[in-house]
Design an enzyme around this catalytic site. Structure first.
Site, PDB file in Angstrom:
ATOM      1  CB  THR A   1      -1.542  -0.218   1.272  1.00 51.51           C
ATOM      2  OG1 THR A   1      -1.805   1.397   0.674  1.00 51.51           O
ATOM      3  CG2 THR A   1      -0.385   0.228   2.735  1.00 51.51           C
TER       4      THR A   1
ATOM      5  CE  LYS B   1      -2.330   0.008  -3.126  1.00 47.89           C
ATOM      6  NZ  LYS B   1      -3.400   0.551  -3.229  1.00 47.89           N
TER       7      LYS B   1
ATOM      8  NE  ARG C   1      -1.479  17.525  -4.656  1.00 46.48           N
ATOM      9  CZ  ARG C   1      -1.109  17.445  -3.522  1.00 46.48           C
ATOM     10  NH1 ARG C   1      -1.565  18.301  -2.657  1.00 46.48           N
ATOM     11  NH2 ARG C   1      -0.173  15.989  -2.704  1.00 46.48           N
TER      12      ARG C   1
END
Ligand code: NAP
Length: 291
Positions: free
Chosen positions: A68, A72, A155
């Protein structure tokens, strides 16, 4: 294989890992299936990822792992082989072993797909994905087959562009995160599906968009599953949109990982009950949010 007295192990590699609900439902699944194995979260900061993978490789008691945040997108470089599920997404969330070789898989995509299916979402016209990390990549890879056009808001232009490449640049478009509200309010464009693949909302207060742009006929999926009903999902309900929480994706990606590690059918009912108990809310696929 582990000796008769030693339980096998499955690890969750991430940083942080304290918020994870995976151990609760994976351990319930091992117990229900009569498999002597234990699922354990292991905090692995980025500089320690290579050595964590090396110790898994050399320890046959470890059946595999979940991966996680923030690993990843980077863990694949440390593995021996990437399966098609991982190469199609460009991210790994599951590791299995074949002797001393480690294989990388991605079950986030199938988890997202099954969650959408349970929510009754089939083909959509325009989908808007917020975020450009590993989860957004899995979502985008799945939407390639389900959406007429996919808009990816991030972003950084490079991040959004990279996710669009997974969808195919012919029917996807990167947009700036600052443009999300304008795009959502554009009735001619008509966004049908919104997926939050950022951590915004994890604090129970943040919301990634102006909720006044949400409306009846839309489906809003929040991959954040803690709290179960995020401010975004509350706002979706308020404005008449269908709200789908992140527990469905979590359940189904976990079930697919379980089947990879154990080659045994996942006990879905047991996993769902354990997950719902730990999360304090239902795996939910659309319709009104229970009060
Ligand atoms: P990640 O790889 O760290 O990516 C997070 C993405 O969110 C990045 O693109 C990041 O942008 C963006 N982001 C972070 N804060 C932001 C902000 N304030 N404004 C705009 N964008 C922002 O994480 P991930 O693995 O993709 O996971 C994303 C979320 O999905 C997490 O909350 C995770 O828990 C959840 N998730 C849920 C499931 C499930 O089964 N339900 C599965 C996977 C993930 P930058 O690149 O610019 O930093």
């Amino acid at each position: 294989m582990p000796g008769p007295d030693e339980p096998a192990r499955v690890l969750l590699l991430g940083d942080p890992v304290g918020h994870s609900l995976s151990a609760v439902f994976q351990n319930a699944a091992f117990q229900s299936a009569g498999i002597r194995a234990r699922y354990e979260a292991l905090r692995v900061p980025p500089p320690e990822l290579a050595s964590a993978i090396a110790s898994i490789r050399s320890d046959e008691r470890v059946l595999g792992a979940n991966v996680t945040i923030p690993h990843k997108l980077t863990v694949g470089a440390h593995l021996d082989q990437l399966e098609a599920s991982a190469t199609s997404v460009g991210a790994v969330n599951t590791i299995s072993r074949d002797g001393d070789r480690l294989l990388g898989h991605n079950t986030d995509r199938v988890g997202f797909a099954r969650s959408l299916g349970e929510a009754g979402v089939g083909q959509v016209g325009v989908a808007l994905v917020l975020g450009a990390g590993g989860a957004a990549a899995a979502v985008a890879a799945e939407l390639k087959t389900r959406a007429g056009e996919v808009l990816v808001a991030a972003r950084t232009a490079a991040g959004a562009h990279a996710v669009c490449e997974l969808v195919g640049l012919d029917h996807s478009r990167p947009i700036a995160f600052d443009d999300v509200d304008r795009v959502l309010a554009d009735r001619d464009l008509g966004v049908d599906l919104v997926v939050n693949a950022t951590p915004i909302g994890l604090d129970g207060a943040g919301i990634p968009l102006d909720p006044s742009g949400l409306r009846r006929g839309q489906t809003v999926v929040d991959l954040v599953y803690r709290p179960v009903w995020t401010p975004l999902l509350q706002a979706a309900r308020h404005h008449g949109a269908a709200a789908v929480n992140g527990l469905g994706m979590l359940l189904y990606q976990g079930a697919a990982s379980f089947e990879i590690w154990t080659r045994t059918a996942a006990p879905l009912k047991v996993m769902r009950a354990a997950l719902e108990g730990a999360a304090g809310g239902p795996v939910h696929g659309g319709g009104p949010i229970p009060r």
